[in-house]
Design a protein around this motif. Structure first.
Motif, PDB file in Angstrom:
ATOM      1  N   ARG A  13      44.444  48.618  31.106  1.00 42.63           N
ATOM      2  CA  ARG A  13      43.431  47.557  31.964  1.00 42.63           C
ATOM      3  C   ARG A  13      44.129  46.870  32.723  1.00 42.63           C
ATOM      4  NH1 ARG A  13      38.898  45.926  31.964  1.00 42.63           N
ATOM      5  NH2 ARG A  13      38.870  44.061  30.738  1.00 42.63           N
ATOM      6  N   ALA A  14      45.285  46.896  33.155  1.00 40.52           N
ATOM      7  CA  ALA A  14      46.051  46.296  34.001  1.00 40.52           C
ATOM      8  C   ALA A  14      45.557  46.005  35.423  1.00 40.52           C
ATOM      9  CB  ALA A  14      47.579  47.034  34.185  1.00 40.52           C
ATOM     10  N   ASP A  15      44.920  47.074  35.967  1.00 36.41           N
ATOM     11  CA  ASP A  15      44.301  46.721  37.200  1.00 36.41           C
ATOM     12  C   ASP A  15      43.238  45.695  37.316  1.00 36.41           C
ATOM     13  OD1 ASP A  15      42.754  48.617  35.646  1.00 36.41           O
ATOM     14  OD2 ASP A  15      41.906  49.563  37.605  1.00 36.41           O
ATOM     15  N   LYS A  16      42.439  45.593  36.250  1.00 37.47           N
ATOM     16  CA  LYS A  16      41.312  44.763  35.887  1.00 37.47           C
ATOM     17  C   LYS A  16      41.948  43.415  35.740  1.00 37.47           C
ATOM     18  CE  LYS A  16      38.237  47.435  37.452  1.00 37.47           C
ATOM     19  NZ  LYS A  16      37.799  47.366  39.061  1.00 37.47           N
ATOM     20  N   LEU A  17      42.890  43.286  34.716  1.00 40.87           N
ATOM     21  CA  LEU A  17      43.522  42.141  34.252  1.00 40.87           C
ATOM     22  C   LEU A  17      43.982  41.130  35.287  1.00 40.87           C
ATOM     23  CD1 LEU A  17      45.107  43.301  30.838  1.00 40.87           C
ATOM     24  CD2 LEU A  17      43.110  41.723  31.137  1.00 40.87           C
ATOM     25  N   PHE A  18      44.330  41.887  36.374  1.00 41.96           N
ATOM     26  CA  PHE A  18      45.048  40.933  37.242  1.00 41.96           C
ATOM     27  C   PHE A  18      44.047  40.140  38.068  1.00 41.96           C
ATOM     28  CE2 PHE A  18      45.532  40.634  41.945  1.00 41.96           C
ATOM     29  CZ  PHE A  18      46.748  39.753  42.136  1.00 41.96           C
ATOM     30  N   PHE A  19      42.725  40.567  37.887  1.00 41.09           N
ATOM     31  CA  PHE A  19      41.773  39.550  38.513  1.00 41.09           C
ATOM     32  C   PHE A  19      41.423  38.477  37.620  1.00 41.09           C
ATOM     33  CE2 PHE A  19      40.741  43.722  40.740  1.00 41.09           C
ATOM     34  CZ  PHE A  19      41.021  43.358  42.070  1.00 41.09           C
ATOM     35  N   TYR A  20      42.138  38.538  36.331  1.00 46.11           N
ATOM     36  CA  TYR A  20      41.822  37.348  35.716  1.00 46.11           C
ATOM     37  C   TYR A  20      42.720  36.157  35.987  1.00 46.11           C
ATOM     38  CZ  TYR A  20      38.878  39.574  32.574  1.00 46.11           C
ATOM     39  OH  TYR A  20      37.749  40.280  31.742  1.00 46.11           O
ATOM     40  N   SER A  21      43.828  36.288  36.779  1.00 40.95           N
ATOM     41  CA  SER A  21      44.575  35.333  37.437  1.00 40.95           C
ATOM     42  C   SER A  21      43.618  34.283  38.525  1.00 40.95           C
ATOM     43  CB  SER A  21      45.830  35.802  38.301  1.00 40.95           C
ATOM     44  OG  SER A  21      46.224  34.546  39.224  1.00 40.95           O
TER      45      SER A  21
END
Length: 317
Positions: A13-21
């Motif tokens: 899920r790394a690509d989507k988790l980046f947008f939680y920043s």
């Protein structure tokens, strides 16, 4: 509920988790640090907090994990158990039907824990989690836009007379916040809060901001002008140290009828304050319905950074 966070699912899920920043749109900031603080690192370390929980669901060879937290302060204020979803973990190959089944099972788990209310703040990019929660009966409460100013040191606007609110003004600032009702913020758009609950919550939050919860609260300081507006600011010092940059975030603002036109002035002076403090960025989040804030942002040369959704659930059977 007692499961460990699955490292393989975090990686998937790394690509989507980046947008939680909350700073994902600020391109000069280090991506790896943002992932560590708010994305993959935050997910991998999630279970280390005693209030954080992991719910795991498996079906047809696929595993889904929901990361969520019990919120003691909110629970105490609302006198009902309140929870918040951080995210869900799964692979790109996980079928939509499995995600929907996982979300339904997670909802039942919240009911077994005695939850009265649970909400999630999701980046718009994380559509699969939003859709899974929607399939399980969660409702959309609010859509938000985040604006940012990245030319703080070159900011040139007329100056306006402002000062920091005094601690003895905390109750008065709280009253301003309660009176400036916004029917589209989540405390008024979501019928679960009901009555004047949202007003009371925002009054307490604004009072706490003056009492030290925020780094500064600006109010008008013009002679013979009553104080009927405020803007609370967080300087996000912990994040600034980690990201080697300076920030100011508009946390909460309200403008009453006696200070009409002061939203632009208070935001402008927030940028001036950030400039004086050597900060590089000013951030501000508002509802996607708040056209008055859009106009302020356009006049002061803010840019749109991101979009997010708030979803909520209060029926768990």
């Amino acid at each position: 509920m007692g499961a460990e966070v699955n490292a393989e699912l975090v990686a998937a899920r790394a690509d989507k988790l980046f947008f939680y920043s909350p700073y994902n749109f600020l391109r000069p900031l280090d991506v790896a640090t943002q992932q560590r603080l708010f994305g993959t690192g935050a997910a991998a370390d999630y279970a280390t907090d005693p209030h954080h929980r992991v719910f795991e669901f498996a079906q047809d060879g696929a595993t889904v994990q929901f990361l969520y937290a019990f919120l003691p302060w909110d629970t105490d204020f609302f006198q009902a158990p309140v929870y918040k979803v951080f995210t869900a973990l799964f692979t790109a190959e996980t079928p939509a039907a499995v995600l929907a089944a996982a979300a339904a099972a997670f909802r039942r788990q919240l009911g077994q824990e005695g939850a009265a209310y649970c909400f999630a703040e999701l980046p718009a990019e994380d559509t699969r989690v939003a859709q899974a929660l929607g399939d399980a009966g969660w409702r959309l409460v609010e859509t938000r836009l985040t604006y940012f100013h990245d030319a703080v040191q070159r900011f040139e606007q007329p100056r306006f007379a402002v000062r920091s609110a005094r601690k003895e003004e905390a109750a008065a600032i709280g009253a301003i916040s309660a009176a400036a009702r916004n029917e589209y913020d989540r405390f008024h758009a979501d019928q679960w809060f009901g009555g004047d609950t949202g007003d009371r919550f925002l009054a307490r939050y604004a009072s706490a901001a003056v009492e030290g919860y925020c780094d500064d609260v600006l109010v008008p300081a013009e002679p013979n002008l009553p104080v009927d507006s405020f803007l609370a600011i967080s300087d996000l010092r912990a994040h600034a140290a980690s990201l080697h940059s300076g920030f100011s975030r508009v946390v909460l603002t309200a403008v009453g009828p006696a200070n009409r036109g002061w939203h632009l002035k208070l935001v402008s002076e927030t940028v001036q304050r950030a400039r004086q403090n050597g900060a590089e960025y000013v951030l501000m989040t508002t509802q996607a319905t708040n056209r008055a804030v859009f106009r302020t942002c356009e006049k002061l040369n803010f840019k749109v950074g991101g979009c997010g959704h708030v979803l909520a659930c209060s029926q768990f059977n």
